[in-house]
Design an enzyme around this catalytic site. Structure first.
Site, PDB file in Angstrom:
ATOM      1  N   CYS A 124      41.148  42.535  38.222  1.00 43.44           N
ATOM      2  CA  CYS A 124      42.063  42.191  37.133  1.00 43.44           C
ATOM      3  C   CYS A 124      41.607  42.775  35.783  1.00 43.44           C
ATOM      4  O   CYS A 124      41.696  43.978  35.589  1.00 43.44           O
ATOM      5  CB  CYS A 124      42.237  40.677  37.106  1.00 43.44           C
ATOM      6  SG  CYS A 124      43.725  40.163  36.270  1.00 43.44           S
ATOM      7  N   ARG A 158      54.190  36.010  32.786  1.00 42.90           N
ATOM      8  CA  ARG A 158      52.953  36.429  33.447  1.00 42.90           C
ATOM      9  C   ARG A 158      53.249  36.565  34.942  1.00 42.90           C
ATOM     10  O   ARG A 158      54.141  35.909  35.475  1.00 42.90           O
ATOM     11  CB  ARG A 158      51.846  35.396  33.210  1.00 42.90           C
ATOM     12  CG  ARG A 158      51.310  35.385  31.804  1.00 42.90           C
ATOM     13  CD  ARG A 158      50.171  34.396  31.656  1.00 42.90           C
ATOM     14  NE  ARG A 158      48.972  34.805  32.399  1.00 42.90           N
ATOM     15  CZ  ARG A 158      48.101  35.703  31.959  1.00 42.90           C
ATOM     16  NH1 ARG A 158      48.294  36.294  30.804  1.00 42.90           N
ATOM     17  NH2 ARG A 158      47.043  36.004  32.673  1.00 42.90           N
ATOM     18  N   HIS A 176      42.623  37.842  42.819  1.00 46.81           N
ATOM     19  CA  HIS A 176      41.553  36.855  42.744  1.00 46.81           C
ATOM     20  C   HIS A 176      41.634  36.069  44.054  1.00 46.81           C
ATOM     21  O   HIS A 176      42.218  36.518  45.022  1.00 46.81           O
ATOM     22  CB  HIS A 176      41.793  35.903  41.571  1.00 46.81           C
ATOM     23  CG  HIS A 176      41.800  36.547  40.232  1.00 46.81           C
ATOM     24  ND1 HIS A 176      40.657  36.830  39.540  1.00 46.81           N
ATOM     25  CD2 HIS A 176      42.819  36.948  39.435  1.00 46.81           C
ATOM     26  CE1 HIS A 176      40.973  37.372  38.369  1.00 46.81           C
ATOM     27  NE2 HIS A 176      42.285  37.457  38.277  1.00 46.81           N
TER      28      HIS A 176
HETATM   29  N1  GLN Z   1      43.734  39.469  30.423  1.00 43.03           N
HETATM   30  C1  GLN Z   1      44.289  40.197  31.480  1.00 43.03           C
HETATM   31  C2  GLN Z   1      45.765  39.931  31.764  1.00 43.03           C
HETATM   32  O1  GLN Z   1      46.256  38.815  31.598  1.00 43.03           O
HETATM   33  C3  GLN Z   1      43.437  39.944  32.709  1.00 43.03           C
HETATM   34  C4  GLN Z   1      43.557  38.568  33.280  1.00 43.03           C
HETATM   35  C5  GLN Z   1      42.690  38.362  34.480  1.00 43.03           C
HETATM   36  O2  GLN Z   1      41.613  38.949  34.594  1.00 43.03           O
HETATM   37  N2  GLN Z   1      43.123  37.485  35.373  1.00 43.03           N
HETATM   38  O3  GLN Z   1      46.437  40.869  32.159  1.00 43.03           O
END
Ligand code: GLN
Length: 242
Positions: free
Chosen positions: A93, A129, A190
């Protein structure tokens, strides 16, 4: 046999169980009689990537990503040559986003990436998101399952890990997930990704052993438990496809 893993910024970059990846690597090495030494790297001062056999970078919030960017930029050239030389690496990520040209946060701030690979990541104001469980069909690794939660959308033309069957992956447009460049894996998964995807874990271990030892017997393990967990999740996710 012995391998060394550099775990970068474990104090800052460790979202949604990313540490489980390190545990999975260590265990699958141990089951083969390989001693995987894990070194936690919290500052990049004086670090030489040629001293390790693989590295891992987890995900982080935008704030942590900003702090870590400063540290990583100090060894940008080292990263580039290690990746070109085929060091196996797993970057998750935010850790994946670092490798590109930049990451634009939802506030419009542009965090420069390491510019090792030709891609970019942008968060889009007011866009949702990308959150949820994810299933990726991969020619190389079979079904890959995990969990994603990111605002950033990544766009590139490199080889990917595979096609997104359920979820989003790199962005919410092209239905592709992650990147595979030499022995570097970048992914939005993840969960953590490795315990339920033993083919990915073994790919990294094997690449490290190939680089270090060349000629040796790679011991196959019994993956029944891991693959049961994987197929259970595949089944659940496929049921939700409308
Ligand atoms: N900050 C980044 C995003 O939201 C990565 C988030 C994460 O590592 N889960 O795209």
């Amino acid at each position: 046999m012995e391998l060394k893993l550099y775990h970068f910024m474990p104090d800052k970059l460790n979202l949604y169980g990313d540490i489980g990846n390190v545990i999975a690597l260590k265990k699958r090495c141990e089951w083969r009689g390989i001693d995987l030494k894990v070194e936690n790297i919290t500052s990049t001062d004086g670090i030489k990537l040629s001293d390790c056999d693989m590295f891992f970078i987890g995900g982080g919030s935008d704030r942590e990503q900003c702090i870590a960017t400063e540290q990583f930029s100090k060894i940008k050239n080292e990263f580039k040559s290690a990746i070109e030389d085929g060091i196996p690496a797993l970057t998750i990520c935010g850790g994946y986003q670092f490798l590109g040209e930049y990451y634009k946060t939802v506030d419009g701030d542009k965090l420069p990436g390491l510019n090792i690979l030709d891609f970019y990541t942008e968060s889009i104001k007011d866009a949702p998101r990308l959150i949820g469980n994810i299933l990726v069909e991969s020619d190389r690794f079979g079904n890959i399952v995990g969990f994603e939660n990111h605002g950033g959308r990544t766009y590139h033309n490199y080889e990917t890990l595979g096609n997104v069957i359920v979820g989003y992956g790199n962005n919410d447009e092209d239905k592709k997930e992650g990147i595979l460049y030499n022995n570097l894996i970048g992914t939005y998964l993840h969960g953590p990704i490795l315990p339920k995807n033993p083919n990915v874990t073994d790919y990294l271990i094997k690449a490290a052993l190939d680089n270090k030892y060349g000629n040796y017997d790679f011991i196959e393990l019994n993956n029944e438990i891991e693959l049961n967990a994987n197929s259970h999740m595949v089944e659940l996710l496929k049921k939700n496809i409308k």
